[in-house]
Design a protein around this motif. Sequence first.
Motif, PDB file in Angstrom:
ATOM      1  N   MET A   1       0.758  -1.166   0.027  1.00  0.00           N
ATOM      2  CA  MET A   1       0.042   0.048   0.015  1.00  0.00           C
ATOM      3  C   MET A   1       0.870   1.623  -0.090  1.00  0.00           C
ATOM      4  O   MET A   1       1.540   1.319   0.713  1.00  0.00           O
ATOM      5  CB  MET A   1      -1.003  -0.050   1.238  1.00  0.00           C
ATOM      6  N   ILE A   3       1.417   5.348   0.117  1.00  0.00           N
ATOM      7  CA  ILE A   3       0.939   6.661   0.648  1.00  0.00           C
ATOM      8  C   ILE A   3       1.630   7.906  -0.251  1.00  0.00           C
ATOM      9  O   ILE A   3       2.776   8.035   0.147  1.00  0.00           O
ATOM     10  CB  ILE A   3       1.119   6.648   2.210  1.00  0.00           C
ATOM     11  N   LEU A  19      -3.693   7.482  -0.368  1.00  0.00           N
ATOM     12  CA  LEU A  19      -3.291   6.160  -0.182  1.00  0.00           C
ATOM     13  C   LEU A  19      -3.807   5.393  -1.274  1.00  0.00           C
ATOM     14  O   LEU A  19      -5.041   5.320  -1.818  1.00  0.00           O
ATOM     15  CB  LEU A  19      -3.981   5.733   1.135  1.00  0.00           C
ATOM     16  N   PHE A  21      -4.252   1.325  -2.474  1.00  0.00           N
ATOM     17  CA  PHE A  21      -4.676  -0.240  -1.854  1.00  0.00           C
ATOM     18  C   PHE A  21      -4.419  -1.336  -3.070  1.00  0.00           C
ATOM     19  O   PHE A  21      -5.064  -1.119  -4.226  1.00  0.00           O
ATOM     20  CB  PHE A  21      -5.978  -0.183  -1.242  1.00  0.00           C
ATOM     21  N   GLU A  68      -3.327   6.203   9.181  1.00  0.00           N
ATOM     22  CA  GLU A  68      -3.026   5.394   9.934  1.00  0.00           C
ATOM     23  C   GLU A  68      -4.045   4.226  10.301  1.00  0.00           C
ATOM     24  O   GLU A  68      -3.967   3.267  10.155  1.00  0.00           O
ATOM     25  CB  GLU A  68      -2.475   5.917  11.166  1.00  0.00           C
ATOM     26  N   ARG A  71      -4.895   2.135   7.202  1.00  0.00           N
ATOM     27  CA  ARG A  71      -3.817   1.319   7.178  1.00  0.00           C
ATOM     28  C   ARG A  71      -3.946  -0.034   7.875  1.00  0.00           C
ATOM     29  O   ARG A  71      -4.017  -1.146   7.561  1.00  0.00           O
ATOM     30  CB  ARG A  71      -2.468   1.895   7.333  1.00  0.00           C
ATOM     31  N   LYS A  72      -4.270   0.124   9.284  1.00  0.00           N
ATOM     32  CA  LYS A  72      -4.745  -0.842  10.166  1.00  0.00           C
ATOM     33  C   LYS A  72      -5.916  -1.448   9.640  1.00  0.00           C
ATOM     34  O   LYS A  72      -5.756  -2.772  10.043  1.00  0.00           O
ATOM     35  CB  LYS A  72      -4.986  -0.116  11.405  1.00  0.00           C
ATOM     36  N   TYR A  74      -6.835  -1.872   6.699  1.00  0.00           N
ATOM     37  CA  TYR A  74      -6.679  -2.647   5.754  1.00  0.00           C
ATOM     38  C   TYR A  74      -5.850  -3.933   5.870  1.00  0.00           C
ATOM     39  O   TYR A  74      -6.136  -5.101   5.454  1.00  0.00           O
ATOM     40  CB  TYR A  74      -5.998  -1.735   4.769  1.00  0.00           C
ATOM     41  N   ALA A  75      -4.927  -3.678   6.954  1.00  0.00           N
ATOM     42  CA  ALA A  75      -4.056  -4.785   7.505  1.00  0.00           C
ATOM     43  C   ALA A  75      -4.829  -5.888   8.077  1.00  0.00           C
ATOM     44  O   ALA A  75      -4.554  -7.244   7.849  1.00  0.00           O
ATOM     45  CB  ALA A  75      -3.069  -4.341   8.372  1.00  0.00           C
ATOM     46  N   ILE A 109      -0.551  -3.152  13.163  1.00  0.00           N
ATOM     47  CA  ILE A 109      -0.653  -3.902  11.963  1.00  0.00           C
ATOM     48  C   ILE A 109      -0.392  -5.241  12.289  1.00  0.00           C
ATOM     49  O   ILE A 109      -0.850  -6.383  11.969  1.00  0.00           O
ATOM     50  CB  ILE A 109      -0.125  -3.105  10.860  1.00  0.00           C
TER      51      ILE A 109
END
Length: 337
Positions: A1, A3, A19, A21, A68, A71-72, A74-75, A109
């Motif tokens: 990913m 950014i 961002l 993905f 942030e 991202r978390k 998505y993880a 993550i």
Amino acid sequence: MAITPLAAPTDGTPVELSLEFPDNRLLIELCGEFDRNLAQIEHLLSVHVLHRGNRLAVLGDARERAAEVLRKLYARLEAGRGVEPGDIDAAIRLGGSDEGTGARAGDQIEMFQRGALEIGTRKKTVEPRTAAQQDYVRNLFAHELAFGIGPAGTGKTYLAVAVGVNQLIGGQVDKIILSRPAVEAGERLGFLPGDMKEKVDPYMQPLYDALNDFLPGKQLQKLMEEKTIEIAPLAFMRGRTLSNAYVVLDEAQNATAMQMKMFLTRLGQGSRMVITGDRSQVDLPRGVPSGLAEAERILGKVKGISFNYFTSKDVVRHPMVAKIIEAYDADAGGQTG
């Protein structure tokens, strides 16, 4: 990913963070039906999130923090986990480095990917959603006697029962015993219809509700019939030695000092005990001191006993509950100041 922070334009328009993905299917899950997940993040962080192909553009002062959180989440999806409104709330709470209690994004993550701090039950997997809840869950697994103290809605009892079910199905304990003081909060037990069990059951209902969240109905009924799971008023604990059991005393602020000592000394070999309570909701008669407060004073420095404290910031019910608690706390402070 990827950014990509965009340079600030000279005309004063807001800076955006872009961002990218790689998995469009996961991105759709991240956004949620009708972009409801993005709407929740926008509301909680006062940002604006735009969906452009396989990219999300985040605008606003809190864009770094929103990025942030995205991202978390998505993880989390990459690790095969779903994203519910409570998970979004947890990602925001646990990511708030400005509050001094959050973990770094990379740590979070990694936590999602390795499945840390999960409580497995027959019906669902439970996760702590605030830093205080994380510490509490760690202590529930690590200590034979643990206290959870704080306002309503912070998950004290819910997490304790979840860990108990986890320990039971894992074979660490042979039974679960859940107890509460049958203290009236404005009503009188004697005026309720029915026999003693029917009079007491309404006071035990929150414990039944938690168990129903973690065990299928028929299995729970069988375990209760076999006395593998017991729910009983505090008074019924006198004279017993509770061995190889996971024992929870809920609403402990309504136990008298004598009842608290009686309960704590029931702890037998191979057992674990959890005491939960809210010091602001004592329903004992005027002049009768709370056994929870005395236990804090006497046992606070005893090695092997953990104390975890929660505040309105840890409320995981409706957001309005936290506001209500804060308003009452502020009013109490004003009256005593």
